[in-house]
Motif scaffolding. Structure first.
Motif, short mmCIF file in Angstrom:
data_model
loop_
_atom_site.label_atom_id
_atom_site.label_comp_id
_atom_site.label_asym_id
_atom_site.label_seq_id
_atom_site.Cartn_x
_atom_site.Cartn_y
_atom_site.Cartn_z
N TYR A 1 0.78 -1.08 -0.18
CA TYR A 1 0.06 -0.17 0.09
C TYR A 1 0.91 1.36 -0.14
O TYR A 1 0.43 2.40 -0.64
CB TYR A 1 -1.01 -0.20 0.91
CG TYR A 1 -1.97 -1.10 1.12
CD1 TYR A 1 -2.87 -1.47 0.42
CD2 TYR A 1 -1.58 -2.29 2.10
CE1 TYR A 1 -3.71 -2.51 0.42
CE2 TYR A 1 -2.60 -3.07 2.14
CZ TYR A 1 -3.57 -3.37 1.34
OH TYR A 1 -4.25 -4.69 1.43
N ARG A 2 1.89 1.17 0.57
CA ARG A 2 2.81 2.29 0.66
C ARG A 2 3.27 2.78 -0.82
O ARG A 2 3.46 3.77 -1.21
CB ARG A 2 4.06 2.04 1.54
CG ARG A 2 3.70 1.91 3.06
CD ARG A 2 4.83 1.88 3.90
NE ARG A 2 4.59 1.64 5.33
CZ ARG A 2 4.41 0.52 6.05
NH1 ARG A 2 4.91 -0.68 5.54
NH2 ARG A 2 4.14 0.57 7.37
N SER B 1 0.02 3.64 -3.28
CA SER B 1 -0.60 4.95 -2.95
C SER B 1 0.39 5.82 -3.21
O SER B 1 0.11 7.08 -3.82
CB SER B 1 -0.81 4.92 -1.52
OG SER B 1 0.17 4.68 -0.52
N LEU C 1 -8.44 5.40 -7.20
CA LEU C 1 -7.61 4.05 -6.80
C LEU C 1 -8.27 3.45 -5.72
O LEU C 1 -8.92 3.96 -4.94
CB LEU C 1 -6.37 4.55 -5.94
CG LEU C 1 -5.40 3.62 -5.27
CD1 LEU C 1 -5.02 2.47 -6.27
CD2 LEU C 1 -4.29 4.22 -4.43
N VAL D 1 -4.37 2.44 5.69
CA VAL D 1 -4.13 2.59 4.58
C VAL D 1 -4.96 3.75 4.12
O VAL D 1 -4.35 4.43 3.04
CB VAL D 1 -4.95 1.09 3.76
CG1 VAL D 1 -5.21 1.50 2.15
CG2 VAL D 1 -4.18 -0.02 4.00
N PHE E 1 -3.34 6.85 1.69
CA PHE E 1 -4.08 7.72 0.62
C PHE E 1 -3.80 8.99 0.91
O PHE E 1 -3.45 9.91 -0.36
CB PHE E 1 -5.68 7.20 0.41
CG PHE E 1 -5.51 6.05 -0.14
CD1 PHE E 1 -4.72 4.71 -0.09
CD2 PHE E 1 -6.84 5.52 -1.11
CE1 PHE E 1 -4.80 3.63 -0.99
CE2 PHE E 1 -6.93 4.64 -1.73
CZ PHE E 1 -5.99 3.52 -1.76
N ALA F 1 -0.68 10.92 0.19
CA ALA F 1 -0.34 10.78 -1.16
C ALA F 1 -1.25 11.95 -2.05
O ALA F 1 -1.12 12.10 -3.37
CB ALA F 1 -0.66 9.45 -1.82
N PHE G 1 -4.82 11.74 -2.07
CA PHE G 1 -6.28 11.50 -2.72
C PHE G 1 -7.27 12.00 -1.64
O PHE G 1 -7.19 12.36 -0.50
CB PHE G 1 -6.16 9.91 -2.35
CG PHE G 1 -5.43 9.33 -3.57
CD1 PHE G 1 -5.90 8.81 -4.76
CD2 PHE G 1 -4.09 8.72 -3.35
CE1 PHE G 1 -5.34 8.42 -5.79
CE2 PHE G 1 -3.56 7.98 -4.44
CZ PHE G 1 -4.08 7.79 -5.62
N VAL H 1 -11.50 9.83 0.54
CA VAL H 1 -10.97 8.67 0.75
C VAL H 1 -11.99 7.95 1.87
O VAL H 1 -12.55 8.56 2.72
CB VAL H 1 -9.65 8.87 1.67
CG1 VAL H 1 -9.00 7.42 2.17
CG2 VAL H 1 -8.66 9.42 0.93
#
Length: 278
Positions: free
Chosen positions: A216-217, A220, A233, A245, A249, A252, A254, A257
């Motif tokens: 996930y690292r 994302s 995503l 997680v 997100f 990054a 996003f 979420v």
């Protein structure tokens, strides 16, 4: 041997082996050996005599299941999102909870989709089968897994492309949607898995080691470079990983979420959008 005797013997052996839902598994294996559906099997007389070949095939199937080989490996297929997929020991057995990801992905329009760690291809092919105008690319580090995905593509008659490599390494261009069911089981959780999973499914697809969050690292952090301006995503997660997680997100960049629940009420999917829809 008649069907009634086969059922009783099979249930007794699977129960003794500690197999959950022994009666259901026996019915599925017997239907598989006879080459009929479960519904057709239910309509057959319990006194129906099995041929020598059918008895031998049933013995092989029951012995394999008693050894805790997954049902899908014995029958060679698994039903997922209403379609039958080829399954081998080279790929994860498609699970009902992963259909939560499919539903989330289909909740919004997309013309292109990237599936990271595609395995059997069940996620990508299900999405493309439902969105026939979309194009899709499935990536996996395992060549045998991609071979299974290609077989499923041919079986379903869906158009898709495949690439071998680690995560985004073989990926070029941008997509409206990126999906993934990555290995996420923490190393200290592996011992608690069922014998079917521990002994038969590819460990590379089950755990990345450590805390289970490494994929996930990577996903994302790198996904924004391969998403369109308002791309999405959507990833599957373990039930305890939602908050961690979701934080990755947001870090990054996003927006919107969300942690989505499966039918058992457990956190199963995290989704996020890059940018805002005007």
């Amino acid at each position: 041997m008649i069907i009634l005797a086969a059922r009783r013997s099979g249930v007794e052996r699977l129960t003794a082996a500690g197999v959950p839902d022994a009666a259901q598994d026996v019915a599925m294996l017997l239907a598989h050996v006879l080459g009929v559906s479960r519904a057709d099997l239910a309509l057959m007389s319990p006194q129906t005599l099995l041929s020598c070949a059918q008895v031998a095939g049933f013995e092989v199937a029951i012995s394999a299941r008693a050894a805790r080989q997954p049902l899908s490996h014995i029958t060679g297929q698994r039903l997922f999102w209403g379609r039958s997929f080829i399954v081998t020991p080279d790929v994860l057995d498609p699970r009902p909870e992963t259909e939560t990801l499919i539903a989330a992905a289909l909740a919004h329009p997309f013309a292109s989709v990237l599936d990271l760690g595609t395995g059997s291809g069940c996620i990508l092919l299900s999405l493309l089968a439902d969105r026939t105008a979309a194009r899709g690319l499935g990536v996996d580090i395992s060549a045998p897994a991609l071979a299974v995905a290609a077989r499923n593509q041919a079986r379903l008659g869906v158009s898709a492309l495949w690439a071998q490599g680690s995560w985004f390494d073989p990926v070029q261009g941008r997509f409206d949607l990126i999906v993934s069911n990555p290995p996420y089981i923490a190393v200290d959780e592996m011992a608690a898995l069922s014998p079917e999973v521990q002994g038969w499914e590819p460990h590379l697809a089950l755990t990345p080691g450590g805390d289970g969050l490494a994929p996930y690292r990577i996903i994302s952090a790198t996904a924004p470079k391969h998403l369109t301006a308002t791309g999405r995503l959507v990833v599957e997660i373990g039930p305890s990983q939602g908050a961690a997680v979701a934080a990755l997100f947001r870090a990054a960049g996003f927006k919107r979420v969300e942690i989505l629940l499966d039918l058992d009420g457990r956190g199963r999917v995290v989704s996020g959008q890059l940018g805002e829809v005007v």
